[in-house]
Design a protein around this motif. Structure first.
Motif, PDB file in Angstrom:
ATOM      1  N   MET A   8       0.813  -1.212   0.000  1.00 23.49           N
ATOM      2  CA  MET A   8       0.000   0.000   0.000  1.00 23.49           C
ATOM      3  C   MET A   8       0.852   1.271   0.000  1.00 23.49           C
ATOM      4  SD  MET A   8      -3.694  -0.148   1.563  1.00 23.49           S
ATOM      5  CE  MET A   8      -4.045  -1.303   0.275  1.00 23.49           C
ATOM      6  N   GLY A   9       2.130   1.090   0.078  1.00 23.86           N
ATOM      7  CA  GLY A   9       3.041   2.249   0.116  1.00 23.86           C
ATOM      8  C   GLY A   9       2.933   3.086  -1.145  1.00 23.86           C
ATOM      9  N   ARG A  10       3.369   4.320  -1.108  1.00 27.86           N
ATOM     10  CA  ARG A  10       3.305   5.202  -2.269  1.00 27.86           C
ATOM     11  C   ARG A  10       4.326   4.800  -3.319  1.00 27.86           C
ATOM     12  NH1 ARG A  10       7.214   6.171   0.028  1.00 27.86           N
ATOM     13  NH2 ARG A  10       8.770   7.401  -1.074  1.00 27.86           N
ATOM     14  N   ARG A  11       5.256   3.974  -2.906  1.00 29.02           N
ATOM     15  CA  ARG A  11       6.291   3.486  -3.802  1.00 29.02           C
ATOM     16  C   ARG A  11       5.672   2.605  -4.889  1.00 29.02           C
ATOM     17  NH1 ARG A  11      10.957   3.262  -1.419  1.00 29.02           N
ATOM     18  NH2 ARG A  11      12.668   2.979  -2.843  1.00 29.02           N
ATOM     19  N   VAL A  12       6.077   2.825  -6.121  1.00 28.45           N
ATOM     20  CA  VAL A  12       5.574   2.026  -7.238  1.00 28.45           C
ATOM     21  C   VAL A  12       5.996   0.564  -7.074  1.00 28.45           C
ATOM     22  CG1 VAL A  12       5.731   1.638  -9.722  1.00 28.45           C
ATOM     23  CG2 VAL A  12       5.675   3.973  -8.822  1.00 28.45           C
ATOM     24  N   ASP A  13       5.035  -0.329  -7.213  1.00 27.53           N
ATOM     25  CA  ASP A  13       5.337  -1.752  -7.115  1.00 27.53           C
ATOM     26  C   ASP A  13       5.922  -2.223  -8.450  1.00 27.53           C
ATOM     27  OD1 ASP A  13       5.268  -4.557  -7.172  1.00 27.53           O
ATOM     28  OD2 ASP A  13       3.726  -4.587  -5.628  1.00 27.53           O
ATOM     29  N   VAL A  14       7.183  -2.569  -8.424  1.00 28.98           N
ATOM     30  CA  VAL A  14       7.929  -2.926  -9.617  1.00 28.98           C
ATOM     31  C   VAL A  14       7.362  -4.165 -10.297  1.00 28.98           C
ATOM     32  CG1 VAL A  14      10.174  -3.740 -10.415  1.00 28.98           C
ATOM     33  CG2 VAL A  14      10.044  -1.827  -8.840  1.00 28.98           C
ATOM     34  N   LEU A  15       6.940  -5.123  -9.489  1.00 28.79           N
ATOM     35  CA  LEU A  15       6.398  -6.349 -10.062  1.00 28.79           C
ATOM     36  C   LEU A  15       5.090  -6.085 -10.796  1.00 28.79           C
ATOM     37  CD1 LEU A  15       6.344  -9.367 -10.523  1.00 28.79           C
ATOM     38  CD2 LEU A  15       5.428  -9.657  -8.208  1.00 28.79           C
ATOM     39  N   GLN A  16       4.237  -5.280 -10.194  1.00 23.79           N
ATOM     40  CA  GLN A  16       2.965  -4.935 -10.849  1.00 23.79           C
ATOM     41  C   GLN A  16       3.214  -4.271 -12.197  1.00 23.79           C
ATOM     42  OE1 GLN A  16       0.189  -2.780  -8.396  1.00 23.79           O
ATOM     43  NE2 GLN A  16       0.060  -4.410  -6.866  1.00 23.79           N
TER      44      GLN A  16
ATOM     45  N   ALA B 201      12.619 -15.011 -17.853  1.00 27.01           N
ATOM     46  CA  ALA B 201      13.523 -15.010 -19.003  1.00 27.01           C
ATOM     47  C   ALA B 201      13.885 -13.601 -19.432  1.00 27.01           C
ATOM     48  CB  ALA B 201      12.877 -15.749 -20.163  1.00 27.01           C
ATOM     49  N   ARG B 202      12.969 -12.672 -19.197  1.00 26.19           N
ATOM     50  CA  ARG B 202      13.133 -11.378 -19.812  1.00 26.19           C
ATOM     51  C   ARG B 202      13.803 -10.324 -18.970  1.00 26.19           C
ATOM     52  NH1 ARG B 202       8.606  -8.098 -22.979  1.00 26.19           N
ATOM     53  NH2 ARG B 202       9.884  -6.231 -22.920  1.00 26.19           N
ATOM     54  N   ILE B 203      13.435 -10.267 -17.700  1.00 26.08           N
ATOM     55  CA  ILE B 203      13.970  -9.216 -16.844  1.00 26.08           C
ATOM     56  C   ILE B 203      14.800  -9.854 -15.738  1.00 26.08           C
ATOM     57  CG2 ILE B 203      13.374  -7.245 -15.409  1.00 26.08           C
ATOM     58  CD1 ILE B 203      10.649  -7.289 -17.014  1.00 26.08           C
ATOM     59  N   GLY B 204      16.067  -9.533 -15.712  1.00 24.07           N
ATOM     60  CA  GLY B 204      17.019 -10.131 -14.791  1.00 24.07           C
ATOM     61  C   GLY B 204      16.535 -10.173 -13.350  1.00 24.07           C
TER      62      GLY B 204
ATOM     63  N   PRO C  30       8.365   9.003 -14.420  1.00 22.17           N
ATOM     64  CA  PRO C  30       9.259   8.251 -13.543  1.00 22.17           C
ATOM     65  C   PRO C  30       9.844   9.129 -12.448  1.00 22.17           C
ATOM     66  CG  PRO C  30      10.364   8.759 -15.597  1.00 22.17           C
ATOM     67  CD  PRO C  30       8.984   9.304 -15.714  1.00 22.17           C
ATOM     68  N   GLY C  31       9.673   8.725 -11.200  1.00 23.21           N
ATOM     69  CA  GLY C  31      10.275   9.432 -10.064  1.00 23.21           C
ATOM     70  C   GLY C  31      11.609   8.793  -9.747  1.00 23.21           C
ATOM     71  N   PRO C  32      12.273   9.308  -8.726  1.00 18.73           N
ATOM     72  CA  PRO C  32      13.583   8.798  -8.321  1.00 18.73           C
ATOM     73  C   PRO C  32      13.603   7.291  -8.059  1.00 18.73           C
ATOM     74  CG  PRO C  32      13.102  10.828  -7.177  1.00 18.73           C
ATOM     75  CD  PRO C  32      11.867  10.474  -7.939  1.00 18.73           C
ATOM     76  N   ASP C  33      12.443   6.710  -7.736  1.00 18.47           N
ATOM     77  CA  ASP C  33      12.392   5.252  -7.553  1.00 18.47           C
ATOM     78  C   ASP C  33      12.898   4.528  -8.789  1.00 18.47           C
ATOM     79  OD1 ASP C  33      11.319   5.582  -5.090  1.00 18.47           O
ATOM     80  OD2 ASP C  33       9.279   4.987  -5.623  1.00 18.47           O
ATOM     81  N   ALA C  34      12.634   5.135  -9.954  1.00 14.41           N
ATOM     82  CA  ALA C  34      12.981   4.474 -11.213  1.00 14.41           C
ATOM     83  C   ALA C  34      14.485   4.458 -11.470  1.00 14.41           C
ATOM     84  CB  ALA C  34      12.257   5.144 -12.379  1.00 14.41           C
ATOM     85  N   TRP C  35      15.273   5.134 -10.625  1.00 12.67           N
ATOM     86  CA  TRP C  35      16.732   5.064 -10.818  1.00 12.67           C
ATOM     87  C   TRP C  35      17.308   3.885 -10.049  1.00 12.67           C
ATOM     88  CZ3 TRP C  35      14.549   8.469 -13.383  1.00 12.67           C
ATOM     89  CH2 TRP C  35      14.285   9.795 -13.008  1.00 12.67           C
TER      90      TRP C  35
ATOM     91  N   ASP D  81      18.025  -0.010  -8.752  1.00 10.89           N
ATOM     92  CA  ASP D  81      18.405  -1.213  -9.494  1.00 10.89           C
ATOM     93  C   ASP D  81      17.239  -1.920 -10.184  1.00 10.89           C
ATOM     94  OD1 ASP D  81      20.975  -0.705  -8.642  1.00 10.89           O
ATOM     95  OD2 ASP D  81      20.938  -2.163  -7.029  1.00 10.89           O
ATOM     96  N   ASP D  82      16.311  -2.427  -9.374  1.00  7.91           N
ATOM     97  CA  ASP D  82      15.244  -3.261  -9.922  1.00  7.91           C
ATOM     98  C   ASP D  82      14.300  -2.456 -10.798  1.00  7.91           C
ATOM     99  OD1 ASP D  82      16.483  -5.022  -8.289  1.00  7.91           O
ATOM    100  OD2 ASP D  82      14.702  -5.630  -7.166  1.00  7.91           O
ATOM    101  N   ALA D  83      13.852  -1.320 -10.288  1.00  6.42           N
ATOM    102  CA  ALA D  83      12.908  -0.500 -11.036  1.00  6.42           C
ATOM    103  C   ALA D  83      13.527  -0.014 -12.344  1.00  6.42           C
ATOM    104  CB  ALA D  83      12.464   0.689 -10.184  1.00  6.42           C
TER     105      ALA D  83
END
Lengths: 190, 190
Positions: free
Chosen positions: B1-9, B32-35, B99-104, B106-108
């Motif tokens: 529920m956090g404001r942080r974007v869920d990378v998996l979603q 296979a596609r995303i490390g 894209p916010g700073p979250d997108a910088w 590793d995973d995102a």
DNA sequence: GTTAGCATGTAAGGAGTTACATGATTTT
DNA sequence: AAAATCATGTAACTCCTTACATGCTAAC
């Protein structure tokens, strides 16, 4: 409580074996030294220290006995300095000497590697070779992914996968060289 | 529920936008596609699919309507095929375009990069440059760590840190080139 | 005087894994 | 006949972060 070795506990024991420290300082040392702990928070570290005390692997020492006071030591907040016990040292050495497949994983590998100076050449070789097998498997998966993506028309995905593959290949070469060095007994200059 | 974007979603939406799929197949595609999702488990994926349905971003479609049956399709276990809704597509595009700073991180970063084909050049540049700043900071920390370790007498720690530093340097160079390519509008051959 | 650094700790919650539960089909 | 692959799902648990709570000292 899992049977899996707790990587953080191992790292704390290893760093504390070099010299006793309090939590705040310990965090800085771990952050600076082992890449995995770049972002380690107090919310993780302090409970871990408590757990290590509870198991008898470290003890609190309010001031290093007989040591010269290193700094002005004006009345800062009470710092709890921790020291590894004999049992803790034993435990650390047991974990380091009998590395299971867990030690080939990313985080655990880094921590084991960081304390290679405290192990023998045979153990180092075992860890390096185990790690290499892990990465070779990963390289195979990455190669197939690149091959499959090449057929589709998505150059960004391909570029990402190519970069990932190159990273793995580079790390395998790095391990190859480390293994060669260990075998020649040219113990990295030490 | 956090404001942080869920990378998996975000990744699930992106992959499902290419074509509908059921959980089992989806996992293989993500792996296979995303490390980042090399090791994604069903215990994570299935609840995520439920969450996406609950938000109205994807819906269940028991069989792609009007599609030719792709395989023998003998009576296998009931498969739930998921499809992105209009709202889901909107949501995906909103997340990708702002894209916010979250997108910088590793995973995102990897996930955003994997879907660069669905964004415009300005957004791609923003993400690449944000990522580069993150890595430049990390490189600085790594350089100082190496410098400090050089003074101590632990060749293994030094070797680990040197290798980490080189990895970051390599990734910065990779980003430099990608940014140069984006600026020249030489869109990776696409 | 206010910002940065020193210092310790807890509570709530996020994100993920593992293990379990179940069962069909395909390949060896 | 056994093993691998297909297929979905839940419950318990682990590890970790963030936010909060507290307060002192040094530097700007």
């Amino acid at each position: 409580m899992g049977r899996r070795v707790d990587v953080l506990q191992l790292a704390v024991l290893g760093v504390l074996l070099e010299s006793p420290a309090h939590g705040y300082e310990l965090r800085k040392r771990l952050n600076a030294r082992i890449g995995v702990f770049r972002t380690l928070s107090y919310g993780t570290l302090y409970p871990t220290l408590k757990a290590l005390v509870a198991r008898g692997w470290i003890t609190e020492v309010d001031r290093e006995p007989g040591e010269a006071p290193p700094a002005p030591l004006t009345g800062r907040r009470a710092r709890t300095v921790y020291q590894v016990t004999a049992a803790g040292k034993d435990h650390f050495e047991t974990l380091m000497a009998a590395p299971g497949p867990d030690a080939w994983e990313d985080d655990a590998f880094d921590v084991h590697f960081a304390f290679f100076a405290r192990t023998d050449a045979a153990t180092r070789l075992r860890i390096l070779e185990g790690r290499r097998v892990r990465l070779q498997e990963r390289r195979e998966v990455a190669r197939q992914a690149v091959a499959r993506t090449r057929e589709r028309r998505d150059s960004y995905t391909l570029e990402l996968q190519r970069h990932g593959l190159e990273s793995v290949e580079r790390e395998v070469r790095w391990l190859d060289e480390l293994i060669r060095n260990e075998r020649t007994n040219d113990t990295l200059g030490e």
